[in-house]
Design an enzyme around this catalytic site. Structure first.
Site, PDB file in Angstrom:
ATOM      1  N   TRP A   1      52.932 -19.804 -54.719  1.00 47.32           N
ATOM      2  CA  TRP A   1      53.568 -20.256 -55.958  1.00 47.32           C
ATOM      3  C   TRP A   1      52.891 -21.535 -56.437  1.00 47.32           C
ATOM      4  CZ3 TRP A   1      59.355 -22.091 -56.526  1.00 47.32           C
ATOM      5  CH2 TRP A   1      59.704 -22.048 -57.874  1.00 47.32           C
TER       6      TRP A   1
ATOM      7  N   ASP B   1      59.251 -12.201 -53.047  1.00 49.05           N
ATOM      8  CA  ASP B   1      59.307 -13.665 -52.919  1.00 49.05           C
ATOM      9  C   ASP B   1      60.675 -14.101 -52.406  1.00 49.05           C
ATOM     10  OD1 ASP B   1      56.802 -13.496 -54.169  1.00 49.05           O
ATOM     11  OD2 ASP B   1      57.628 -13.887 -56.150  1.00 49.05           O
TER      12      ASP B   1
END
Length: 319
Positions: free
Chosen positions: A225, A167
């Site tokens: 997310w 990420d």
């Protein structure tokens, strides 16, 4: 030909500074106005309204840097990113670990390396961008997990090198990345992006335009997310580091119907769409068009060219 077309779509944007910026210099040898970056930022008055240019001379600056919200209109420039390095070593929660945190609006960073040297095993933010209308040119952003916290606001990154494993570009911002190099150091299936868009009414997302993706092993393009996560790759070279499926739903199949993950005229072994997850989009020219312009981040209103003249600083110095 594709490169020329890409260049014409984005265009050249130049907006001069309304007044010459005040110039400050940071030099570890003591030959500038300050020896620490943070001291130069602290010298800028609260509720600043004047453009300020902070020149950082070559060196390795071992400090955490914080640009508060009440100090907008700062440009910070290194001579080149290879020689102008801001570094720190810290891991923990994403709100606490950033080596370089920008809360102010109208911030510009040029030719800087920003790195978190902690390594693997925890969240290690290098750069956090939490102000509006921020731009970065020729910068290197280096860490492992959560390297670039592209948190909120409209942002522009051009010619930057961004490296991480999990990420490593994440947040809720509305950002355009142009001609950036994304390098995954993931040992397996780490995700490059984790964009957080929580509803269809949010005008946010990440667009990667004419970029390059490489990696030491394999990686995903991204995972959500937020349930309405939006990421588009256009005219981007993807090496075989990108896994054929491309995207991951982070264990929540419900997000497959609401995320917007698109690809347009990309190239390289990792860009083949035949084995992409079925909920990824292979965009048409019409679908891609809104993403292929700085208008997508209202860039004509705030992205400006580098200044060519400066004026003497009115701030008191402390070295």
């Amino acid at each position: 030909m594709l490169f020329f077309y890409a260049f014409m779509v984005v265009g050249v944007l130049s907006q001069a500074h309304p007044t010459p910026p005040i110039s400050l210099t940071v030099d570890q040898s003591g030959k500038g106005d300050y020896t620490k970056i943070q001291d130069a930022i602290d010298a800028v008055p609260s509720n600043n309204v004047a453009p300020v240019s902070i020149w950082v001379r070559p060196g390795v600056y071992q400090e955490k840097v914080y640009v508060p919200a009440d100090k907008p209109f700062i440009t910070m420039s290194g001579t080149n990113a290879e020689q102008t390095i801001v570094t720190w070593n810290q891991a923990g929660w994403i709100n606490q670990t950033a080596v370089f945190a920008v809360w102010a609006s109208d911030f510009t960073g040029r030719q800087l390396t920003i790195q978190n040297t902690y390594g693997t095993g925890d969240k290690t933010v290098a750069l956090r961008v939490s102000g509006d209308r921020a731009a970065f040119y020729g910068c290197k952003i280096l860490s492992h997990q959560d390297a670039l916290f592209d948190e909120i606001g409209k942002h522009y990154y051009k010619g930057c090198y961004i490296q991480g494993d999990t990420d490593f570009i994440f947040g809720s911002a509305d950002s355009l990345y142009e001609r950036c190099h994304l390098h995954s150091i993931s040992g397996g299936a780490g995700a490059i992006t984790a964009q957080r868009r929580m509803s269809p009414s949010e005008d946010t997302g990440f667009t990667f335009f004419s970029c390059k993706i490489s990696g030491v092993k394999t990686a995903m393009l991204g995972r959500p997310w937020g349930g309405y996560s939006r990421v588009v790759f256009a005219f981007t070279y993807m090496s075989n580091a990108i896994l054929p499926q491309g995207w991951d739903d982070w264990g929540n199949s419900l997000d497959q119907s609401t995320v917007y993950y698109g690809q347009y005229r990309c190239s390289g072994a990792g860009a083949v769409t035949s084995k992409r997850v079925e909920w990824a989009r292979n965009l048409t020219s019409e679908e891609a068009a809104p993403f292929l312009t700085k208008d997508s981040i209202d860039g004509k209103d705030w992205i400006r060219s580098a200044p060519t003249s400066f004026k003497k600083k009115p701030f008191s110095t402390k070295t």
